[in-house]
Write a protein that holds these residues in place. Structure first.
Motif, mmCIF file in Angstrom:
data_model
loop_
_atom_site.group_PDB
_atom_site.id
_atom_site.type_symbol
_atom_site.label_atom_id
_atom_site.label_comp_id
_atom_site.label_asym_id
_atom_site.label_seq_id
_atom_site.Cartn_x
_atom_site.Cartn_y
_atom_site.Cartn_z
ATOM 1 N N LEU A 82 -1.808 -3.297 -5.375
ATOM 2 C CA LEU A 82 -2.082 -4.593 -4.651
ATOM 3 C C LEU A 82 -0.573 -4.393 -3.318
ATOM 4 C CD1 LEU A 82 -4.410 -6.633 -4.846
ATOM 5 C CD2 LEU A 82 -2.297 -8.103 -5.170
ATOM 6 N N ARG A 83 0.149 -4.978 -3.903
ATOM 7 C CA ARG A 83 1.324 -5.131 -2.848
ATOM 8 C C ARG A 83 1.192 -3.892 -1.644
ATOM 9 N NH1 ARG A 83 5.293 -1.587 -2.580
ATOM 10 N NH2 ARG A 83 5.394 -1.250 -3.944
ATOM 11 N N SER A 84 1.463 -2.715 -2.370
ATOM 12 C CA SER A 84 1.707 -1.365 -1.443
ATOM 13 C C SER A 84 0.013 -1.290 -0.338
ATOM 14 C CB SER A 84 1.386 0.229 -1.836
ATOM 15 O OG SER A 84 0.474 0.593 -2.616
ATOM 16 N N ARG A 85 -0.724 -1.785 -0.843
ATOM 17 C CA ARG A 85 -1.709 -1.338 0.436
ATOM 18 C C ARG A 85 -1.989 -2.675 1.624
ATOM 19 N NH1 ARG A 85 -6.622 0.699 -0.460
ATOM 20 N NH2 ARG A 85 -5.196 2.627 -1.989
ATOM 21 N N ILE A 86 -0.955 -3.993 0.767
ATOM 22 C CA ILE A 86 -1.462 -5.519 1.732
ATOM 23 C C ILE A 86 -0.320 -4.623 2.587
ATOM 24 C CG2 ILE A 86 -0.432 -7.654 1.840
ATOM 25 C CD1 ILE A 86 -1.623 -8.456 -0.599
ATOM 26 N N MET A 87 0.619 -3.829 2.631
ATOM 27 C CA MET A 87 1.590 -3.915 3.627
ATOM 28 C C MET A 87 1.432 -2.993 4.482
ATOM 29 S SD MET A 87 3.854 -6.002 2.793
ATOM 30 C CE MET A 87 5.095 -5.015 3.491
ATOM 31 N N ALA A 88 0.582 -1.855 3.676
ATOM 32 C CA ALA A 88 -0.422 -1.100 4.901
ATOM 33 C C ALA A 88 -1.633 -1.273 6.088
ATOM 34 C CB ALA A 88 -1.060 0.168 4.021
ATOM 35 N N LEU A 89 -1.721 -2.528 5.467
ATOM 36 C CA LEU A 89 -2.854 -3.169 6.584
ATOM 37 C C LEU A 89 -2.371 -4.541 7.424
ATOM 38 C CD1 LEU A 89 -5.897 -3.312 3.942
ATOM 39 C CD2 LEU A 89 -5.926 -2.109 6.656
ATOM 40 N N ALA A 90 -0.929 -4.169 6.512
ATOM 41 C CA ALA A 90 0.087 -5.433 7.620
ATOM 42 C C ALA A 90 0.529 -4.881 9.168
ATOM 43 C CB ALA A 90 1.253 -5.797 7.067
ATOM 44 N N ASP A 91 -0.192 -5.962 9.858
ATOM 45 C CA ASP A 91 -0.205 -6.587 11.381
ATOM 46 C C ASP A 91 1.590 -5.512 11.986
ATOM 47 O OD1 ASP A 91 0.295 -6.441 14.349
ATOM 48 O OD2 ASP A 91 -1.182 -8.868 14.545
ATOM 49 N N GLY B 174 15.282 -0.824 -8.103
ATOM 50 C CA GLY B 174 14.656 -0.206 -7.627
ATOM 51 C C GLY B 174 13.420 -1.682 -7.843
ATOM 52 N N ALA B 175 13.804 -2.867 -7.930
ATOM 53 C CA ALA B 175 12.297 -3.913 -8.051
ATOM 54 C C ALA B 175 11.849 -3.811 -6.489
ATOM 55 C CB ALA B 175 12.916 -5.143 -8.676
ATOM 56 N N SER B 176 10.714 -3.819 -6.229
ATOM 57 C CA SER B 176 9.834 -4.134 -4.953
ATOM 58 C C SER B 176 9.949 -5.902 -4.643
ATOM 59 C CB SER B 176 7.973 -4.034 -4.756
ATOM 60 O OG SER B 176 7.961 -4.451 -3.665
ATOM 61 N N VAL B 177 10.597 -6.235 -3.831
ATOM 62 C CA VAL B 177 10.852 -7.330 -3.636
ATOM 63 C C VAL B 177 9.239 -8.545 -4.019
ATOM 64 C CG1 VAL B 177 11.416 -9.380 -1.759
ATOM 65 C CG2 VAL B 177 13.099 -7.522 -2.620
ATOM 66 N N GLY B 178 8.815 -7.048 -2.850
ATOM 67 C CA GLY B 178 7.116 -7.767 -2.060
ATOM 68 C C GLY B 178 6.176 -8.224 -4.277
ATOM 69 N N ASN B 179 6.688 -7.296 -5.059
ATOM 70 C CA ASN B 179 6.262 -7.190 -6.512
ATOM 71 C C ASN B 179 6.988 -8.846 -6.695
ATOM 72 O OD1 ASN B 179 5.065 -4.494 -5.963
ATOM 73 N ND2 ASN B 179 6.098 -3.411 -7.283
ATOM 74 N N LEU B 180 8.267 -8.915 -5.993
ATOM 75 C CA LEU B 180 8.602 -9.760 -7.568
ATOM 76 C C LEU B 180 7.963 -11.422 -6.751
ATOM 77 C CD1 LEU B 180 12.618 -9.227 -7.622
ATOM 78 C CD2 LEU B 180 10.990 -9.459 -9.181
ATOM 79 N N ILE B 181 8.028 -10.688 -5.446
ATOM 80 C CA ILE B 181 6.968 -12.545 -4.575
ATOM 81 C C ILE B 181 5.637 -13.030 -5.504
ATOM 82 C CG2 ILE B 181 6.080 -14.141 -2.803
ATOM 83 C CD1 ILE B 181 8.905 -11.633 -1.317
ATOM 84 N N ILE B 182 4.494 -11.903 -5.347
ATOM 85 C CA ILE B 182 3.931 -11.909 -6.458
ATOM 86 C C ILE B 182 3.821 -12.261 -7.174
ATOM 87 C CG2 ILE B 182 1.742 -10.402 -6.643
ATOM 88 C CD1 ILE B 182 1.574 -8.922 -4.121
ATOM 89 N N ALA B 183 4.524 -12.176 -8.164
ATOM 90 C CA ALA B 183 5.066 -12.240 -9.576
ATOM 91 C C ALA B 183 5.082 -14.041 -9.472
ATOM 92 C CB ALA B 183 6.127 -11.664 -10.281
ATOM 93 N N GLY B 184 6.063 -13.551 -8.665
ATOM 94 C CA GLY B 184 6.551 -15.349 -9.282
ATOM 95 C C GLY B 184 5.035 -16.695 -8.501
ATOM 96 N N GLY B 185 4.410 -16.101 -7.812
ATOM 97 C CA GLY B 185 3.721 -16.938 -6.857
ATOM 98 C C GLY B 185 1.859 -16.538 -8.150
ATOM 99 N N TYR B 186 1.829 -15.878 -9.477
ATOM 100 C CA TYR B 186 0.792 -15.660 -9.939
ATOM 101 C C TYR B 186 1.562 -16.674 -11.595
ATOM 102 C CZ TYR B 186 -1.288 -13.904 -14.069
ATOM 103 O OH TYR B 186 -1.702 -13.068 -15.654
ATOM 104 N N LEU B 187 3.265 -16.950 -11.964
ATOM 105 C CA LEU B 187 3.569 -17.792 -12.546
ATOM 106 C C LEU B 187 3.367 -19.106 -11.817
ATOM 107 C CD1 LEU B 187 6.771 -15.939 -13.549
ATOM 108 C CD2 LEU B 187 4.820 -15.657 -14.381
ATOM 109 N N GLY B 188 2.694 -19.547 -10.766
ATOM 110 C CA GLY B 188 2.844 -20.799 -10.457
ATOM 111 C C GLY B 188 1.525 -21.328 -9.587
ATOM 112 N N HIS B 189 0.243 -20.451 -10.194
ATOM 113 C CA HIS B 189 -0.780 -20.539 -9.967
ATOM 114 C C HIS B 189 -1.921 -19.794 -11.068
ATOM 115 C CE1 HIS B 189 0.394 -19.809 -5.928
ATOM 116 N NE2 HIS B 189 -0.081 -20.895 -5.328
#
Length: 391
Positions: free
Chosen positions: A80-89, A160-175
């Motif tokens: 999910l994160r890698s595809r979002i990054m591929a489509l980022a402006d 080797g943790a992806s910061v993008g993955n960590l941010i998404i995980a934090g948001g998942y826990l908060g929603h």
């Protein structure tokens, strides 16, 4: 109801020029995919349309996503994160500082204390990558990372943790353990020129049965990338509850995904791991019905090279398997199509195709230049222009 037909030209230079001039008004192209195989094509596709839709699988069990899945019993978010990054402006109109932050990975060889300190610096905003990020984005990102730090197990391996993955995980826990709200926020932060979503917001895994009868549970054991390739061909794939024992489970397509599938101007079954990336999406109940209700072109673009998951599977066998999974029988496709076209490079050897049988199934083959260089791989520009010529 009137049927409208047009002559198919591939590539269609008139359409391509129109879409490049106004990608904001270009057609919507929907992909069932996972993994990184489509990322380069997705990055190129931004030049032609800002309305691509990417439904990726949340069932992966390998890589850095696996650690987060084990810690929080959450869906996989790496693809999910890698595809979002591929489509980022990636232009100056986007958010280059946020883009760099989200693509950053923690060191593989640092000590646990060093990694914990770096994560703390990211969470409090003092990290060098956080400093250029402006408010209110900085505050939003810090909120997700602070929440993650509060819930992270003490023995969590951050190497080797992806910061993008960590941010998404934090948001998942908060929603309330929901991905959609944080994916929406994440996409807005990097100004995604398209839409990325999981096919479902579930924590299931993948299971396969080999021709020998052996059962393998977990995507990471199937792909032949993190572990040795399978010695026997796959005969069946399903969604499984957990990784401990064979427990088939159902997943149901959410209403918003159903609407996206039904309304897309073009549906593509793209390159990628055949079973764990493509077929995994098609296992979800409701996908077939939504595809059937879409009257627009549906295209299969097969893999090039060697996919360990395709051991023993010819292109004809893969087409038949897709149609059986979606319709019960390939002949049903003639009158209720979920696949209209197989798009192939004009010179690459995909193996023998039985054109008479494909015609009985209602499937046509289109060959056009899709490969430029050696080693043989799809050229992103040629693929994007070929696909959009159908729309």
């Amino acid at each position: 109801m009137a049927n409208v037909t047009r002559r198919l030209i591939i590539p269609d230079s008139v359409r391509i020029h129109r879409y490049q001039s106004l990608p904001e008004l270009a057609p919507s192209v929907l992909f069932f995919s996972g993994g990184s195989a489509l990322n380069k094509i997705s990055r190129e596709l931004k030049r032609y349309t800002h309305h691509s839709i990417h439904m990726v699988t949340p069932f992966d069990s390998g890589g850095s996503s696996a650690k987060l899945r084990q810690a929080f019993n959450m869906p996989a978010v790496g693809d999910l994160r890698s595809r979002i990054m591929a489509l980022a402006d990636e232009t100056v109109l986007g958010q280059p500082d946020v883009f760099e932050l989200f693509r950053y990975r923690l060191c593989d060889d640092a000590s646990p204390a060093q990694l914990a300190q770096e994560l703390a610096q990211l969470a409090d905003g003092s990290h060098v990558l956080m400093q250029p990020v402006v408010a209110p984005m900085k505050a939003l990102i810090k909120t997700q990372l602070v929440r993650l730090c509060k819930h992270l197990p003490e023995d969590f391996d951050l190497r080797g943790a992806s910061v993008g993955n960590l941010i998404i995980a934090g948001g998942y826990l908060g929603h309330q353990q929901l991905l959609d709200p944080i994916v929406f926020l994440f996409s807005r932060l990097v100004k995604t020129l398209g839409q990325v979503t999981t096919i479902v917001d579930d924590t299931h895994h993948l299971g396969v049965r080999l021709q020998s009868g052996d059962v393998i549970l977990g995507q990471h054991l199937i792909t032949g990338k993190e572990h040795a390739p399978l010695a026997q061909p796959i005969s069946e794939i399903w969604l499984n509850q957990g990784l401990e024992e064979e427990r088939p489970v159902s997943a149901y397509l959410p209403e918003d995904r159903r609407h996206s599938i039904e309304q897309a101007d073009l549906i593509c079954y793209p390159p990628g791991s055949f079973f764990t990336s493509l077929m995994a999406n098609l296992l979800v109940s409701g996908v077939a019905q939504a595809v059937i209700l879409n009257p627009n072109p549906k295209i299969y673009l097969p893999n090039l090279g060697v996919d360990p998951e395709q051991l023993g599977w010819t292109l004809m066998a893969r087409i038949e398997y897709m149609l059986v999974k979606l319709l019960g029988s390939p002949t049903v496709n003639l009158h209720t199509p979920v696949l209209n076209w197989v798009l192939l490079d004009q010179d690459y050897d995909y193996g023998e195709l039985d054109m008479a049988t494909l015609a009985k199934w209602g499937v046509s083959v289109v060959k056009t230049p899709l490969i430029k260089d050696k080693p043989e791989r799809y050229d992103e520009c040629l693929v994007a222009e070929a696909l959009l010529s159908f729309a």
